[in-house]
Design a protein around this motif. Structure first.
Motif, PDB file in Angstrom:
ATOM      1  N   GLY A   9     -13.028  -1.580 -22.337  1.00  0.00           N
ATOM      2  CA  GLY A   9     -12.481  -0.427 -22.277  1.00  0.00           C
ATOM      3  C   GLY A   9     -11.761   0.357 -23.760  1.00  0.00           C
ATOM      4  N   ALA A  47      -4.706  13.523 -20.850  1.00  0.00           N
ATOM      5  CA  ALA A  47      -3.016  13.200 -20.615  1.00  0.00           C
ATOM      6  C   ALA A  47      -2.781  14.612 -21.333  1.00  0.00           C
ATOM      7  N   GLY A  49       0.187  13.694 -22.614  1.00  0.00           N
ATOM      8  CA  GLY A  49       0.889  13.376 -23.676  1.00  0.00           C
ATOM      9  C   GLY A  49       2.208  13.337 -23.942  1.00  0.00           C
ATOM     10  N   VAL A 202      -9.246  -1.343 -18.655  1.00  0.00           N
ATOM     11  CA  VAL A 202     -10.052   0.219 -17.748  1.00  0.00           C
ATOM     12  C   VAL A 202      -9.428   0.970 -17.098  1.00  0.00           C
ATOM     13  N   GLY A 203      -8.444   0.721 -17.250  1.00  0.00           N
ATOM     14  CA  GLY A 203      -7.161   2.133 -16.877  1.00  0.00           C
ATOM     15  C   GLY A 203      -7.960   1.914 -15.557  1.00  0.00           C
ATOM     16  N   TRP A 205     -10.048   1.521 -13.877  1.00  0.00           N
ATOM     17  CA  TRP A 205     -10.523   1.260 -13.145  1.00  0.00           C
ATOM     18  C   TRP A 205     -10.474  -0.970 -12.424  1.00  0.00           C
ATOM     19  N   VAL A 209     -13.082  -4.302 -11.832  1.00  0.00           N
ATOM     20  CA  VAL A 209     -13.431  -4.455 -13.185  1.00  0.00           C
ATOM     21  C   VAL A 209     -12.687  -6.225 -13.267  1.00  0.00           C
ATOM     22  N   TYR A 251       6.966  19.074 -14.952  1.00  0.00           N
ATOM     23  CA  TYR A 251       6.818  19.182 -16.726  1.00  0.00           C
ATOM     24  C   TYR A 251       6.036  20.245 -17.518  1.00  0.00           C
ATOM     25  N   LEU A 311      -6.880  21.013 -13.772  1.00  0.00           N
ATOM     26  CA  LEU A 311      -7.182  19.440 -13.879  1.00  0.00           C
ATOM     27  C   LEU A 311      -6.891  18.518 -12.980  1.00  0.00           C
ATOM     28  N   ILE A 342      -0.026   6.436 -21.696  1.00  0.00           N
ATOM     29  CA  ILE A 342       0.099   6.876 -23.067  1.00  0.00           C
ATOM     30  C   ILE A 342       1.746   6.422 -24.109  1.00  0.00           C
ATOM     31  N   THR A 343       2.441   6.575 -23.247  1.00  0.00           N
ATOM     32  CA  THR A 343       3.785   6.443 -23.519  1.00  0.00           C
ATOM     33  C   THR A 343       3.754   5.127 -24.616  1.00  0.00           C
TER      34      THR A 343
HETATM   35  C1  LIG Z   1      -3.834  14.429 -16.410  1.00  0.00           C
HETATM   36  C2  LIG Z   1      -2.643  12.845 -16.498  1.00  0.00           C
HETATM   37  C3  LIG Z   1      -1.773  13.540 -17.818  1.00  0.00           C
HETATM   38  C4  LIG Z   1      -0.431  12.467 -18.164  1.00  0.00           C
HETATM   39  N1  LIG Z   1      -0.047  13.057 -18.501  1.00  0.00           N
HETATM   40  C5  LIG Z   1       0.982  11.727 -19.095  1.00  0.00           C
HETATM   41  C6  LIG Z   1       1.376  11.757 -20.461  1.00  0.00           C
HETATM   42  O1  LIG Z   1       2.515  13.206 -20.070  1.00  0.00           O
HETATM   43  N2  LIG Z   1       2.231  11.085 -21.070  1.00  0.00           N
HETATM   44  C7  LIG Z   1       1.339   9.245 -21.027  1.00  0.00           C
HETATM   45  O2  LIG Z   1       2.557   8.421 -21.840  1.00  0.00           O
HETATM   46  N3  LIG Z   1       0.596   9.350 -20.306  1.00  0.00           N
HETATM   47  C8  LIG Z   1       0.221  10.171 -19.027  1.00  0.00           C
HETATM   48  N4  LIG Z   1      -1.111   9.846 -18.436  1.00  0.00           N
HETATM   49  C9  LIG Z   1      -1.238   8.404 -18.054  1.00  0.00           C
HETATM   50  C10 LIG Z   1      -2.222   8.307 -19.385  1.00  0.00           C
HETATM   51  O3  LIG Z   1      -3.323   8.793 -19.547  1.00  0.00           O
HETATM   52  C11 LIG Z   1      -3.525   6.830 -19.320  1.00  0.00           C
HETATM   53  O4  LIG Z   1      -2.130   6.170 -18.305  1.00  0.00           O
HETATM   54  C12 LIG Z   1      -3.968   6.215 -19.774  1.00  0.00           C
HETATM   55  O5  LIG Z   1      -4.658   6.825 -20.980  1.00  0.00           O
HETATM   56  C13 LIG Z   1      -4.746   4.958 -19.820  1.00  0.00           C
HETATM   57  O6  LIG Z   1      -5.335   4.245 -21.008  1.00  0.00           O
HETATM   58  P1  LIG Z   1      -5.989   2.999 -20.835  1.00  0.00           P
HETATM   59  O7  LIG Z   1      -6.626   3.286 -22.038  1.00  0.00           O
HETATM   60  O8  LIG Z   1      -5.419   2.466 -19.894  1.00  0.00           O
HETATM   61  O9  LIG Z   1      -7.270   3.751 -20.252  1.00  0.00           O
HETATM   62  P2  LIG Z   1      -8.374   4.941 -20.033  1.00  0.00           P
HETATM   63  O10 LIG Z   1      -8.354   6.260 -21.167  1.00  0.00           O
HETATM   64  O11 LIG Z   1      -8.794   5.695 -18.589  1.00  0.00           O
HETATM   65  O12 LIG Z   1      -9.770   4.367 -20.878  1.00  0.00           O
HETATM   66  C14 LIG Z   1     -10.506   3.284 -20.365  1.00  0.00           C
HETATM   67  C15 LIG Z   1     -11.992   3.111 -19.960  1.00  0.00           C
HETATM   68  O13 LIG Z   1     -12.593   2.108 -19.763  1.00  0.00           O
HETATM   69  C16 LIG Z   1     -13.539   2.445 -19.522  1.00  0.00           C
HETATM   70  N5  LIG Z   1     -14.012   1.513 -18.390  1.00  0.00           N
HETATM   71  C17 LIG Z   1     -14.366   1.557 -17.296  1.00  0.00           C
HETATM   72  N6  LIG Z   1     -14.293   0.605 -16.517  1.00  0.00           N
HETATM   73  C18 LIG Z   1     -15.631   0.013 -17.134  1.00  0.00           C
HETATM   74  C19 LIG Z   1     -16.505  -0.873 -17.333  1.00  0.00           C
HETATM   75  N7  LIG Z   1     -16.889  -1.462 -16.397  1.00  0.00           N
HETATM   76  N8  LIG Z   1     -17.386  -1.470 -18.486  1.00  0.00           N
HETATM   77  C20 LIG Z   1     -17.022  -0.034 -19.354  1.00  0.00           C
HETATM   78  N9  LIG Z   1     -16.199   0.328 -19.438  1.00  0.00           N
HETATM   79  C21 LIG Z   1     -15.200   0.640 -18.763  1.00  0.00           C
HETATM   80  C22 LIG Z   1     -13.968   4.109 -19.246  1.00  0.00           C
HETATM   81  O14 LIG Z   1     -15.010   4.361 -19.417  1.00  0.00           O
HETATM   82  C23 LIG Z   1     -12.366   4.203 -20.375  1.00  0.00           C
HETATM   83  O15 LIG Z   1     -12.670   4.729 -21.454  1.00  0.00           O
HETATM   84  C24 LIG Z   1      -1.681  10.968 -17.073  1.00  0.00           C
HETATM   85  C25 LIG Z   1      -2.516  11.103 -16.811  1.00  0.00           C
HETATM   86  C26 LIG Z   1      -3.336  12.250 -17.180  1.00  0.00           C
HETATM   87  C27 LIG Z   1      -5.014  12.042 -16.153  1.00  0.00           C
END
Ligand SMILES: Cc1cc2nc3c(=O)[nH]c(=O)nc-3n(C[C@H](O)[C@H](O)[C@H](O)COP(=O)(O)OP(=O)(O)OC[C@H]3O[C@@H](n4cnc5c(N)ncnc54)[C@H](O)[C@@H]3O)c2cc1C
Length: 407
Positions: A9, A47, A49, A202-203, A205, A209, A251, A311, A342-343
């Motif tokens: 990820g 996000a 953000g 992988v957020g 997922w 995973v 918000y 969204l 992100i926070t």
């Molecule tokens: C609408 C919305 C509003 C939000 N608002 C905020 C906010 O205001 N403030 C804040 O702090 N957070 C906010 N969040 C939460 C924040 O965006 C997420 O919690 C954070 O970005 C998660 O990051 P990550 O790296 O864990 O996951 P992700 O950004 O989801 O990255 C995971 C990556 O893993 C990859 N992946 C998945 N499965 C596989 C696989 N099998 N093989 C290879 N790659 C894989 C995906 O393609 C992806 O690129 C918001 C989220 C959303 C959707």
């Protein structure tokens, strides 16, 4: 031969781990990402953000402070992270009492929080504050807004310069375990990547995973509505604080070229994210239109903007509203970094890097995030509990200890 770490990820969490692990050398790092190079298909790319520093949980406040410091120090500068401030608003006496309590919480955490009367609150963010219905506000000047995509691209570039290898269009399809140790990661591009350590980042997922290694990670992905107004003819660098109405779980943000508003006032339904390869889905008008309309009603009447873009973004919840960060207890060399916003991502991923290097993390209390803390409990029940946390995300701690922790 140097230690080989495979990170699964390349969202903000995977990118921070990659940059941290390669900073001092001595570790070979490969990041497997199923999207293409500049296509952030996970939650990070969607996000709005906001980064609120003050949480009900001291560990989460500490992670938020560390994340803000990290983002602020990146070469993306104000384009990636900008301390525009965060303004919490009360529309009832009970809500105001909660803000006063949070001001004390902030003081205990060493974070500046300034209680504002309604006129001061309206002056701080005139577009968002309905003076007539506002009884008070709480301004956190060091809160900020992060552009998740910009921050992540910057961290990825840093990791690449330090020797990390990114492999795109590579969906992980298997995690090989020999005995009780990780051995390799297999991907859709046909390659098998030998690994001393594997990081799952992988957020939404995460559950799917982790199951490839036979490990249960009880996450509940939830759908969350956010809308943008029309693009302004003359964009400016957004300097308005982002605003939160805690009681109403809504918000709003000034994105510089347009305004946006989001809400947690919708019922989180079960989602089969294994079937999705994006952390967005079509807008379910029956479920989202009314909550968004209620959120827009919080704005001064003259600033209730027409919606241009809707969204439906997905992110993960856990049963106690805390992320999962640390080693797997079942499989040596397997590390989990899940349900991070992100926070908190920057601080948490940095702490994970310290753990992986066998160093004591600079932040205390990380045991509260132990991925194994739910091990004795039923996974499906945990997922249901996690889903219920979505509406309570900003609520104060309850006597039972099911605390609000995200801030
Ligand atoms: C609408 C919305 C509003 C939000 N608002 C905020 C906010 O205001 N403030 C804040 O702090 N957070 C906010 N969040 C939460 C924040 O965006 C997420 O919690 C954070 O970005 C998660 O990051 P990550 O790296 O864990 O996951 P992700 O950004 O989801 O990255 C995971 C990556 O893993 C990859 N992946 C998945 N499965 C596989 C696989 N099998 N093989 C290879 N790659 C894989 C995906 O393609 C992806 O690129 C918001 C989220 C959303 C959707």
């Amino acid at each position: 031969m140097s230690r080989h770490v495979v990170i699964i990820g390349a969202g903000i969490v995977g990118a921070t781990v990659a940059a941290g692990l390669t900073r001092d050398g001595g570790v070979e790092v490969t990041i497997l990402e199923r999207g293409s190079e500049h296509d952030l298909r996970g939650s990070t790319g969607h996000a709005p953000g906001y980064v609120s520093l003050v949480s009900e949980s001291p560990i989460m406040s500490a992670l938020a402070v560390a994340s803000a410091t990290l983002y602020e120090g990146l070469e993306s500068g104000l384009d990636g992270f900008d301390r525009v401030g965060g303004l919490e608003l009360a529309r009832s006496d009970a809500s105001l009492a909660n803000l006063e309590r949070r001001a004390r919480l902030a003081a205990e955490a060493g974070i500046t929080g300034i209680l504002l009367d309604p006129d001061e609150a309206a002056a701080a963010a005139p577009i968002f504050v309905d003076r007539e219905h506002t009884v008070g506000g709480l301004l956190f000047p060091a809160d900020g807004v992060a552009r998740g995509g910009v921050v992540t691209e910057t961290l990825k570039a840093q990791a690449s310069r330090q020797g990390a290898r990114f492999v795109y269009d590579a969906t992980v399809t298997g995690i090989d375990v020999r005995g009780d140790r990780v051995e390799a990661v297999r991907s859709s591009c046909g390659d098998r990547f030998e690994a001393d350590d594997v990081v799952i980042a992988v957020g939404i997922w995460g559950r799917e995973v982790a199951a490839l290694a036979g490990v249960e990670v009880p996450l509940a992905p939830v759908a969350h509505p956010y809308v943008y107004g029309l693009t302004r003819a003359t964009p400016s660098r957004a300097r308005l604080p982002f605003v939160k109405w805690r009681e109403e779980t809504a918000y709003a943000r000034d994105h510089g070229d347009r305004y946006g508003i989001g809400t947690h006032d919708n019922d989180p339904l079960a989602l089969d994210v294994g079937a999705f390869d994006e952390a967005t889905q079509p807008w379910p008008a029956d479920e989202f239109d009314d909550p968004i309309e209620r959120a827009l009603q919080l704005l001064p009447e003259e600033h209730r903007f027409p919606i241009d873009t809707r969204l439906n973004g997905l992110f993960s919840m856990t049963a106690d509203n805390l992320p999962l960060v640390g080693p797997s207890k079942d499989i040596e060399g397997l590390w989990i970094a899940e349900a991070l916003w992100i926070t908190h991502a920057g601080g948490a991923a940095t702490a994970l890097v310290d753990m992986m290097r066998g160093q004591a993390p600079a932040i205390d209390g990380l045991e509260a995030l132990d991925p194994a803390r739910f091990a004795a409990l039923d996974a499906e029940q945990l997922v249901m509990r996690a889903r219920k946390k979505y509406r309570e995300i900003w609520m104060p701690a309850s006597p039972s200890g099911s605390a609000e922790v995200r801030s």
